[in-house]
Design a protein around this motif. Structure first.
Motif, PDB file in Angstrom:
ATOM      1  N   UNK A  74    -121.049 -18.457   9.120  1.00  0.00           N
ATOM      2  CA  UNK A  74    -121.063 -18.475  10.586  1.00  0.00           C
ATOM      3  C   UNK A  74    -119.635 -18.344  11.122  1.00  0.00           C
ATOM      4  N   UNK A  75    -118.695 -19.030  10.491  1.00  0.00           N
ATOM      5  CA  UNK A  75    -117.296 -18.943  10.913  1.00  0.00           C
ATOM      6  C   UNK A  75    -116.743 -17.525  10.724  1.00  0.00           C
ATOM      7  N   UNK A  76    -117.098 -16.880   9.621  1.00  0.00           N
ATOM      8  CA  UNK A  76    -116.639 -15.511   9.371  1.00  0.00           C
ATOM      9  C   UNK A  76    -117.224 -14.574  10.425  1.00  0.00           C
ATOM     10  N   UNK A  77    -118.509 -14.726  10.721  1.00  0.00           N
ATOM     11  CA  UNK A  77    -119.142 -13.901  11.752  1.00  0.00           C
ATOM     12  C   UNK A  77    -118.482 -14.080  13.103  1.00  0.00           C
ATOM     13  N   UNK A  78    -118.181 -15.329  13.458  1.00  0.00           N
ATOM     14  CA  UNK A  78    -117.526 -15.605  14.744  1.00  0.00           C
ATOM     15  C   UNK A  78    -116.120 -14.999  14.772  1.00  0.00           C
ATOM     16  N   UNK A  79    -115.405 -15.096  13.661  1.00  0.00           N
ATOM     17  CA  UNK A  79    -114.051 -14.526  13.595  1.00  0.00           C
ATOM     18  C   UNK A  79    -114.093 -13.012  13.772  1.00  0.00           C
ATOM     19  N   UNK A  80    -115.054 -12.354  13.144  1.00  0.00           N
ATOM     20  CA  UNK A  80    -115.154 -10.900  13.268  1.00  0.00           C
ATOM     21  C   UNK A  80    -115.544 -10.491  14.682  1.00  0.00           C
ATOM     22  N   UNK A  81    -116.411 -11.266  15.322  1.00  0.00           N
ATOM     23  CA  UNK A  81    -116.772 -10.978  16.707  1.00  0.00           C
ATOM     24  C   UNK A  81    -115.571 -11.145  17.627  1.00  0.00           C
ATOM     25  N   UNK A  82    -114.749 -12.169  17.379  1.00  0.00           N
ATOM     26  CA  UNK A  82    -113.557 -12.390  18.196  1.00  0.00           C
ATOM     27  C   UNK A  82    -112.575 -11.229  18.072  1.00  0.00           C
ATOM     28  N   UNK A  83    -112.465 -10.654  16.883  1.00  0.00           N
ATOM     29  CA  UNK A  83    -111.572  -9.509  16.702  1.00  0.00           C
ATOM     30  C   UNK A  83    -111.997  -8.342  17.577  1.00  0.00           C
ATOM     31  N   UNK A  85    -113.410  -8.417  20.390  1.00  0.00           N
ATOM     32  CA  UNK A  85    -113.169  -8.677  21.796  1.00  0.00           C
ATOM     33  C   UNK A  85    -111.777  -8.268  22.248  1.00  0.00           C
ATOM     34  N   UNK A  86    -110.825  -8.140  21.331  1.00  0.00           N
ATOM     35  CA  UNK A  86    -109.453  -7.797  21.683  1.00  0.00           C
ATOM     36  C   UNK A  86    -109.217  -6.289  21.746  1.00  0.00           C
ATOM     37  N   UNK A  87    -110.182  -5.504  21.323  1.00  0.00           N
ATOM     38  CA  UNK A  87    -109.999  -4.063  21.277  1.00  0.00           C
ATOM     39  C   UNK A  87    -110.340  -3.469  22.642  1.00  0.00           C
ATOM     40  N   UNK A  88    -109.371  -2.761  23.210  1.00  0.00           N
ATOM     41  CA  UNK A  88    -109.580  -2.098  24.499  1.00  0.00           C
ATOM     42  C   UNK A  88    -109.392  -0.613  24.304  1.00  0.00           C
ATOM     43  N   UNK A  89    -110.278   0.183  24.890  1.00  0.00           N
ATOM     44  CA  UNK A  89    -110.118   1.637  24.785  1.00  0.00           C
ATOM     45  C   UNK A  89    -108.791   2.069  25.405  1.00  0.00           C
ATOM     46  N   UNK A  90    -108.123   2.975  24.727  1.00  0.00           N
ATOM     47  CA  UNK A  90    -106.840   3.484  25.221  1.00  0.00           C
ATOM     48  C   UNK A  90    -106.686   4.921  24.763  1.00  0.00           C
ATOM     49  N   UNK A  91    -105.880   5.663  25.497  1.00  0.00           N
ATOM     50  CA  UNK A  91    -105.606   7.037  25.104  1.00  0.00           C
ATOM     51  C   UNK A  91    -105.656   7.978  26.289  1.00  0.00           C
ATOM     52  N   UNK A  92    -105.852   9.251  25.960  1.00  0.00           N
ATOM     53  CA  UNK A  92    -105.842  10.295  26.975  1.00  0.00           C
ATOM     54  C   UNK A  92    -107.190  11.011  26.936  1.00  0.00           C
ATOM     55  N   UNK A  93    -107.827  11.140  28.091  1.00  0.00           N
ATOM     56  CA  UNK A  93    -109.128  11.800  28.205  1.00  0.00           C
ATOM     57  C   UNK A  93    -108.956  13.084  28.996  1.00  0.00           C
ATOM     58  N   UNK A  94    -109.321  14.216  28.373  1.00  0.00           N
ATOM     59  CA  UNK A  94    -109.255  15.509  29.045  1.00  0.00           C
ATOM     60  C   UNK A  94    -110.672  15.942  29.358  1.00  0.00           C
ATOM     61  N   UNK A  95    -110.898  16.332  30.626  1.00  0.00           N
ATOM     62  CA  UNK A  95    -112.221  16.772  31.069  1.00  0.00           C
ATOM     63  C   UNK A  95    -112.067  18.110  31.771  1.00  0.00           C
ATOM     64  N   UNK A  96    -112.890  19.073  31.377  1.00  0.00           N
ATOM     65  CA  UNK A  96    -112.936  20.376  32.057  1.00  0.00           C
ATOM     66  C   UNK A  96    -114.298  20.480  32.730  1.00  0.00           C
ATOM     67  N   UNK A  97    -114.299  20.687  34.040  1.00  0.00           N
ATOM     68  CA  UNK A  97    -115.552  20.729  34.798  1.00  0.00           C
ATOM     69  C   UNK A  97    -115.551  21.909  35.758  1.00  0.00           C
ATOM     70  N   UNK A  98    -116.753  22.247  36.194  1.00  0.00           N
ATOM     71  CA  UNK A  98    -116.869  23.267  37.239  1.00  0.00           C
ATOM     72  C   UNK A  98    -116.577  22.602  38.575  1.00  0.00           C
ATOM     73  N   UNK A  99    -116.386  23.411  39.609  1.00  0.00           N
ATOM     74  CA  UNK A  99    -116.083  22.844  40.922  1.00  0.00           C
ATOM     75  C   UNK A  99    -117.238  22.008  41.450  1.00  0.00           C
ATOM     76  N   UNK A 100    -118.470  22.358  41.093  1.00  0.00           N
ATOM     77  CA  UNK A 100    -119.622  21.570  41.530  1.00  0.00           C
ATOM     78  C   UNK A 100    -119.600  20.195  40.858  1.00  0.00           C
ATOM     79  N   UNK A 101    -119.333  20.164  39.566  1.00  0.00           N
ATOM     80  CA  UNK A 101    -119.274  18.897  38.840  1.00  0.00           C
ATOM     81  C   UNK A 101    -118.090  18.059  39.305  1.00  0.00           C
ATOM     82  N   UNK A 102    -117.013  18.705  39.719  1.00  0.00           N
ATOM     83  CA  UNK A 102    -115.836  17.981  40.195  1.00  0.00           C
ATOM     84  C   UNK A 102    -116.174  17.111  41.403  1.00  0.00           C
TER      85      UNK A 102
END
Length: 127
Positions: A74-83, A85-102
């Motif tokens: 149970x402690x190992x499971x809780x520790x892995x779940x806590x890890x 929780x610290x991960x946040x998405x980061x980086x660069x997102x490129x999107x190509x859209x039509x003018x209608x979708x824009x």
């Protein structure tokens, strides 16, 4: 050498008192659970569960193993779940859209995404 991946199989069987219920909980086949517990028993050199056509119950050794493993697992499971929780998405997102979708994206959808994920930069190309 003992395969530690077999321990969650045993714990699920012990807690569910059923190979089928343990398999459903773990998202694997009943056969995989049964074979895994059997390999654990072979590695330990002692029976951990008594199997009948209608029930599964722990042997004395299985009961002792469950008592010893319950808290650390149970402690190992809780520790892995806590890890996670610290991960946040980061980086660069490129999107190509039509003018209608824009017109749809550049409004509240893209704005709420940017607020929810401040570590992501967004580059929108309108074609």
């Amino acid at each position: 050498m003992l395969d530690l991946n077999l321990l969650p199989l045993f714990l699920a069987v012990a807690e569910e008192q059923s190979f089928a219920a343990a398999a459903r909980r773990l998202g694997v086949t009943r056969s995989a659970v049964s074979q895994g517990v059997q390999r654990l028993e072979n590695a330990c050199g002692i029976a951990l569960v008594v199997r009948t056509t209608r029930s599964v119950r722990l042997t004395e050794a299985g009961t002792r193993l469950l008592a010893m493993l319950g808290r650390p697992m149970a402690d190992i499971g809780a520790a892995l779940e806590d890890l996670g929780g610290d991960i946040r998405p980061a980086g660069h997102l490129k999107i190509a859209v039509t003018s209608i979708a824009d017109a749809f994206l550049s409004g509240p959808l893209l704005g709420s995404f940017a607020e929810a994920h401040p570590d992501i930069t967004i580059d929108v190309t309108v074609t």
